[in-house]
Design an enzyme around this catalytic site. Sequence first.
Site, PDB file in Angstrom:
ATOM      1  N   ARG A  90     -23.951  -8.880 -13.684  1.00 32.71           N
ATOM      2  CA  ARG A  90     -23.440  -7.901 -12.703  1.00 32.71           C
ATOM      3  C   ARG A  90     -23.593  -6.480 -13.232  1.00 32.71           C
ATOM      4  O   ARG A  90     -23.874  -5.550 -12.482  1.00 32.71           O
ATOM      5  CB  ARG A  90     -21.970  -8.185 -12.380  1.00 32.71           C
ATOM      6  CG  ARG A  90     -21.787  -9.348 -11.433  1.00 32.71           C
ATOM      7  CD  ARG A  90     -20.349  -9.450 -10.993  1.00 32.71           C
ATOM      8  NE  ARG A  90     -20.054  -8.619  -9.833  1.00 32.71           N
ATOM      9  CZ  ARG A  90     -18.821  -8.370  -9.408  1.00 32.71           C
ATOM     10  NH1 ARG A  90     -17.775  -8.865 -10.042  1.00 32.71           N
ATOM     11  NH2 ARG A  90     -18.622  -7.614  -8.344  1.00 32.71           N
ATOM     12  N   ASP A 105     -13.649   7.403  -2.914  1.00 33.28           N
ATOM     13  CA  ASP A 105     -13.331   6.981  -4.286  1.00 33.28           C
ATOM     14  C   ASP A 105     -14.301   7.635  -5.274  1.00 33.28           C
ATOM     15  O   ASP A 105     -13.904   8.036  -6.374  1.00 33.28           O
ATOM     16  CB  ASP A 105     -13.490   5.452  -4.438  1.00 33.28           C
ATOM     17  CG  ASP A 105     -12.324   4.685  -3.817  1.00 33.28           C
ATOM     18  OD1 ASP A 105     -11.225   5.253  -3.721  1.00 33.28           O
ATOM     19  OD2 ASP A 105     -12.532   3.514  -3.444  1.00 33.28           O
ATOM     20  N   LYS A 130     -13.723  -3.283   1.838  1.00 35.57           N
ATOM     21  CA  LYS A 130     -14.509  -2.065   1.585  1.00 35.57           C
ATOM     22  C   LYS A 130     -16.013  -2.271   1.789  1.00 35.57           C
ATOM     23  O   LYS A 130     -16.723  -1.344   2.166  1.00 35.57           O
ATOM     24  CB  LYS A 130     -14.248  -1.551   0.169  1.00 35.57           C
ATOM     25  CG  LYS A 130     -12.893  -0.897  -0.008  1.00 35.57           C
ATOM     26  CD  LYS A 130     -12.783  -0.222  -1.367  1.00 35.57           C
ATOM     27  CE  LYS A 130     -11.405   0.374  -1.555  1.00 35.57           C
ATOM     28  NZ  LYS A 130     -11.267   1.131  -2.796  1.00 35.57           N
ATOM     29  N   ASN A 149     -14.444   3.502   1.880  1.00 40.42           N
ATOM     30  CA  ASN A 149     -12.972   3.411   1.919  1.00 40.42           C
ATOM     31  C   ASN A 149     -12.391   4.308   3.008  1.00 40.42           C
ATOM     32  O   ASN A 149     -11.187   4.379   3.175  1.00 40.42           O
ATOM     33  CB  ASN A 149     -12.366   3.778   0.562  1.00 40.42           C
ATOM     34  CG  ASN A 149     -12.465   5.269   0.281  1.00 40.42           C
ATOM     35  OD1 ASN A 149     -13.386   5.929   0.757  1.00 40.42           O
ATOM     36  ND2 ASN A 149     -11.523   5.796  -0.468  1.00 40.42           N
ATOM     37  N   THR A 151     -19.229 -10.139 -17.004  1.00 40.80           N
ATOM     38  CA  THR A 151     -20.427 -10.868 -16.568  1.00 40.80           C
ATOM     39  C   THR A 151     -21.626  -9.922 -16.672  1.00 40.80           C
ATOM     40  O   THR A 151     -21.744  -8.977 -15.890  1.00 40.80           O
ATOM     41  CB  THR A 151     -20.251 -11.339 -15.107  1.00 40.80           C
ATOM     42  OG1 THR A 151     -18.986 -11.991 -15.000  1.00 40.80           O
ATOM     43  CG2 THR A 151     -21.351 -12.284 -14.675  1.00 40.80           C
ATOM     44  N   SER A 167       0.827  -1.220   0.000  1.00 45.71           N
ATOM     45  CA  SER A 167       0.000   0.000   0.000  1.00 45.71           C
ATOM     46  C   SER A 167       0.852   1.258   0.000  1.00 45.71           C
ATOM     47  O   SER A 167       1.820   1.381   0.751  1.00 45.71           O
ATOM     48  CB  SER A 167      -0.919   0.014   1.228  1.00 45.71           C
ATOM     49  OG  SER A 167      -1.585   1.264   1.290  1.00 45.71           O
TER      50      SER A 167
END
Length: 528
Positions: free
Chosen positions: A408, A356, A301, A335, A405, A252
């Site tokens: 989704r 985000d 998250k 987040n 997909t 990170s």
Amino acid sequence: MTTQPQICVATHHSSIEALLSDAEFLSLANRDGFLVELRLDFFDDLTEASLDRALNTFAPNALVTFRHPLEGGKRPNATDAERLAFLQRAADRGVAYIDIEARTPRDGFDKRSAKLILSYHDFEKAPKHEEEYLKILNPMRHQPDVDVVKIAVMPATINDTIPALYGYGYCNNDADPDPFSTLILCMGEAGLWTRVLAGFFGAPFTFARGEGAPGTAPGQPTWRELRDIYRFHQITSKWQIYGVIGNPIGHSLSPLMHNAAFEELQLSCVYLPFKVEGDPQRFMHEFVVLLDGVSVTIPHKESILKCCVIKQALPAGMLTVEQVDEATRTIGAANTLKRNLGKVSEFPSWSGSNTDAPAAADCLESGLGTLQDKHVLIIGAGGAARAVAVGVKERGARVSVLNRTRERAETLARETGATAVSFDDLPTLKLDAIVNTTPLGMVPNVDTSPLEENQIPNGGLVFDTVYNPLRTKLLEMAERRGCKTIEGIEMFIGQGVRQFELWTGQKAPRETMHRVVLEALKKRQAKK
Ligand code: NAP
């Protein structure tokens, strides 16, 4: 207790000769804020004469130990008397600290002007309860001549470090009448916080390794990391602690970014990585006593939202307050967490938000001017896609979603007021911007891209949320198609800037944050 905690750099050399020709360690001799640990059991060439040579250089800031074979010592045949004789010689030469295991008899030992550390090591496990720490530490604390008690243990996961939090709180608090300092070290990645926060908990020093050296225990950071990234020497119990939780977490860039920002504004705040495996609820529940704010990354998250709920028993029944804003609820992921003290409940609790989403919208706005009525195609339908969809819709954009997909994409479209599309629809869509939220193009798969070059419309805006590498294959192709491009680093910095401002209430030093992250990413790329 010393007012300024010191960094004790562990030597790893197999001989005193090797140590005395190591420029890095020679540069640490007599340096303010540093100790050098001499592990006498490591040295093949240990004699009274060679020890004297080492002490000629290091004595004033040496921490000397001859580790017991049952606590990781490398000389299985060394007797207690032999070990003690070398330690006495070091004490006679005026070293700063002598470290002796609690199990070693110290008959006749005179510490002279040195401070005496009594220590306990377990390389296999960590106490499961705070009381177990106290059972080990209290008998050590009450022995004559002791200045510091040290316990180094091996937690399996971060939850195993929770008792250390309370053990520390008990041992080094201002109300404690004992004049001893206690150092609790949890080894491994999970225990990094115990090393970095030694000064916060009132311990006199912590251990670090040399640059490129293996260190003497798992999880030791380098002394430069402690000094330059975490500002170790300045940390006191008054500091505010922040961090990022995730798994994996070692890669990170958030600690670099936030610590640089705290330093730039000279805030008494430090930011650490926490490797949280499995469900984060217990960690968040216990560490609320330590942490003022938390960044959340993969894979927590979504599950972190459970930690942003307050339950209160009222006469009229159970009151449940979900402490997240509307956009975060729609995204279904946070987040950023901020600790509330006594606002909704008398206990500390967490509020969750998602930075985000506005950060992604800021990126697109920087390229398009306004998002009002602009048509944005999002590729992908995972967490990042959700955040981008909600962020840009809030600013008036029309959103289409394309995903491997299809179901989704349809779910995301339904829940955010977007439209699900397929590859066949691409030629007919009049797009202002394309956003990649899949990991395609990310290291190590840098030759992959979610679109072929001829599928990218000429002259639009292409934003790739992937930021490692900085320039992805998608962005290179988009540039050839005459598009404006935006790199994922911009979103990463943007979400961090918003976190920083939410936590501190101050304007974040964006340029500094950008610079340190860019430098780190370039270094990583150069290494490959
Ligand atoms: P996620 O929830 O796992 O979603 C990944 C999405 O990518 C899914 O829609 C998945 O499709 C799709 N995908 C994965 N592999 C694919 C492949 N080989 N081919 C086609 N589609 C594929 O992940 P996330 O949390 O949204 O994160 C995705 C990426 O966003 C990360 O890799 C990261 O680089 C980036 N990100 C950047 C920032 C920033 O600050 N710049 C912030 C957050 C995320 P299926 O539904 O078919 O599985």
